[in-house]
Design an enzyme around this catalytic site. Structure first.
Site, mmCIF file in Angstrom:
data_model
loop_
_atom_site.group_PDB
_atom_site.id
_atom_site.type_symbol
_atom_site.label_atom_id
_atom_site.label_comp_id
_atom_site.label_asym_id
_atom_site.label_seq_id
_atom_site.Cartn_x
_atom_site.Cartn_y
_atom_site.Cartn_z
ATOM 1 N N LYS A 240 39.241 38.294 35.932
ATOM 2 C CA LYS A 240 40.079 38.169 34.741
ATOM 3 C C LYS A 240 41.084 37.027 34.916
ATOM 4 O O LYS A 240 41.199 36.149 34.047
ATOM 5 C CB LYS A 240 40.830 39.474 34.472
ATOM 6 N N ASP A 258 40.666 42.031 29.640
ATOM 7 C CA ASP A 258 41.805 42.852 30.044
ATOM 8 C C ASP A 258 41.714 44.201 29.338
ATOM 9 O O ASP A 258 40.706 44.515 28.688
ATOM 10 C CB ASP A 258 43.123 42.134 29.761
#
Length: 389
Positions: A240, A258
Site C-alpha cells: 500500500k 487501504d
C-alpha cells in the site's frame, strides 16, 4: 304239519301283522321308524351348522391363506396407492414451494451481491462508477502533505492507524528537523519519538523511520527507489505504501488498497476478497492501468466523505443510482446531509496545504505546533488559492 297248514301259515302271519298294526304296539314301531327320520332331519337341519366347519375347514384353510395373501397383496397396493397419491399431492406442493422460493432466492442473491456476474459486466460497472466519481471528485488528490518522494514515504508510514489530517499536522515540525534521509537516519530516537507522538504507535513508527532512512542512505544513495520490489524491502513499507509513493511521486500507476478502498469496492460488489493483495489483483483486472491511481483517490475520497463504514450517507450520495448497496445507511436526504464530512460537509479538509483546485478550506495545524507568523503553514497563508503543496 300238513300241506294245508303250511299253505295257511303265510296267511296267518299276514293277518297277525295287520292285527298288530292296528294295535298300540305298532306305534312304537312307527315311532322307532320316525325316530331315525327325526334324527336324520335334526342332523340334516344341523348339518349346515355342524358340518360347515367339517366341510369348509379344508376350504377355509385354503381360503384363509388366499384371504391373507389378498390382504398382503392389497396392503402394498394400498400403500403404493397411498404413496402414489401422496406423491402426486406432495409433488405440486414442492414445485409450488420451489417456484415461490426461486424468486425470493434470486432477489436475496441479487440484494446480497451473490448473483453471478460476468467479468465483462463487472468491468463495465467499475468503469461507470469510476467515471461518476471523477465528475464528483474532480479535485481528488493524495491527502498527505509532501514536497518530495522522501516526505511522501515518511508521511505514508506515519499514516498507519491514524488520519491523514493528524499526519499533516505532525510532519511540518518533523521535516523541519530532518529534511533528508541522512538527517533522519542520524536522529536521536527519543527526540524522533516525541515529534511523531501525535500519530500514535510512535515507538514502532520511529523504529521504521530510522530503519528506512538508513537503508536509503546506505543502499540507494539517499534517494527513494522507484520500484515496488525495492520499496517493500524498506522497514515499515508494504505494498500500500509503495503504491502511494509510486503513483503520486513517480507517476507509476497503482491501486492503494487501504481500509476505505477495500470497504467500498466490496460494498459496490466489485470483489468479495478481504485480503489486500487479492483485492488489488481483482480490481486491476477491471480497470485500465492508467486509471488505477486516480480510481484509488476517488474511492478513498468518497469513503471518507460520504460512504462511511457505520452510517453511510445514502440519501446524500452523488452516485446512489450506481450503488448496489443503496439503503444500508441513512436515506433521508436531510439526515444524510448531516453525515457528510470535510469539504462535502462544509468543513476544513485534511491537508494543511491542499492543491489549488481544492474547493474546501485548508486544515489548521495542531494548536501546540502552530508555526510562527509568516510561515507557509499558517492558516492565512494556506487559505490563499494556489498555495504551494
Amino acid at each position: 304239519m300238513s300241506e294245508q297248514e303250511r299253505a295257511a301259515a303265510p296267511a296267518r302271519k299276514a293277518a297277525a301283522g295287520k292285527a298288530a298294526g292296528g294295535t298300540g304296539t305298532a306305534k312304537p314301531v312307527k315311532a322307532a321308524g320316525k325316530a331315525p327320520a327325526a334324527k336324520r332331519t335334526t342332523a340334516a337341519k344341523q348339518a349346515p351348522t355342524g358340518e360347515a366347519p367339517a366341510r369348509k375347514t379344508p376350504a377355509a384353510k385354503k381360503a384363509a391363506p388366499a384371504a391373507k395373501a389378498t390382504t398382503k397383496k392389497a396392503t402394498p397396493a394400498k400403500k403404493a396407492t397411498a404413496k402414489k397419491a401422496t406423491g402426486k399431492k406432495a409433488a405440486p406442493a414442492k414445485k409450488a414451494t420451489a417456484k415461490k422460493a426461486a424468486p425470493a432466492k434470486a432477489a436475496a442473491a441479487k440484494a446480497s451481491g451473490r448473483k453471478p456476474e460476468s467479468q465483462a459486466a463487472r468491468a463495465k460497472r467499475a468503469a461507470r462508477i469510476n467515471s461518476a466519481l471523477a465528475e464528483v471528485y474532480y479535485y481528488a488528490h493524495p491527502e498527505l502533505d509532501f514536497e518530495n518522494p522522501f516526505e511522501l514515504l515518511v508521511a505514508t508510514v506515519l499514516s498507519a492507524q491514524t488520519t491523514d489530517l493528524r499526519v499533516n499536522q505532525t510532519t511540518p515540525a518533523l521535516f523541519a528537523a530532518y529534511p533528508t534521509p541522512e538527517d533522519m537516519a542520524a536522529a536521536d530516537p527519543e527526540v524522533l519519538e516525541e515529534l511523531i507522538r501525535p500519530t500514535g504507535f510512535f515507538r514502532s513508527k520511529a523504529k521504521s523511520l530510522l530503519g528506512l532512512s538508513a537503508a536509503l542512505r546506505d543502499d540507494h544513495g539517499g534517494e527513494v527507489p522507484g520500484s515496488v520490489d525495492e520499496l517493500v524491502k524498506l522497514p515499515g513499507v508494504g505494498r500500500k505504501t509503495a503504491f502511494v509513493v509510486l503513483g503520486n511521486a513517480f507517476g507509476v500507476p497503482g491501486l492503494t488498497v487501504d481500509t476505505h478502498f477495500g470497504r467500498l469496492v466490496r460494498r459496490w460488489k466489485l470483489t468479495e476478497q478481504t485480503d489486500a493483495v487479492k483485492v488489488e489483483q481483482e480490481i486491476d483486472d477491471l480497470l485500465p492501468e492508467s486509471e488505477w491511481t486516480m480510481f484509488s483517490h476517488r474511492t478513498i475520497f468518497h469513503g471518507r466523505r460520504v460512504c462511511h463504514s457505520r452510517k453511510p450517507a445514502c440519501g446524500a450520495c452523488p452516485i446512489a443510482e450506481l450503488c448496489p448497496s443503496y439503503g444500508e445507511g441513512e436515506t433521508d436526504p436531510e439526515k444524510a446531509k448531516k453525515l457528510l464530512k470535510y469539504e462535502m460537509g462544509g468543513q476544513p479538509g485534511q491537508r494543511l496545504k491542499p492543491p489549488a483546485d481544492y474547493p474546501g478550506r485548508p486544515a489548521p495545524p495542531l494548536p501546540s505546533r502552530a508555526p510562527a507568523t509568516g510561515s507557509a503553514a499558517t492558516p492565512d497563508a494556506d487559505s490563499a488559492p494556489g498555495a504551494a503543496r
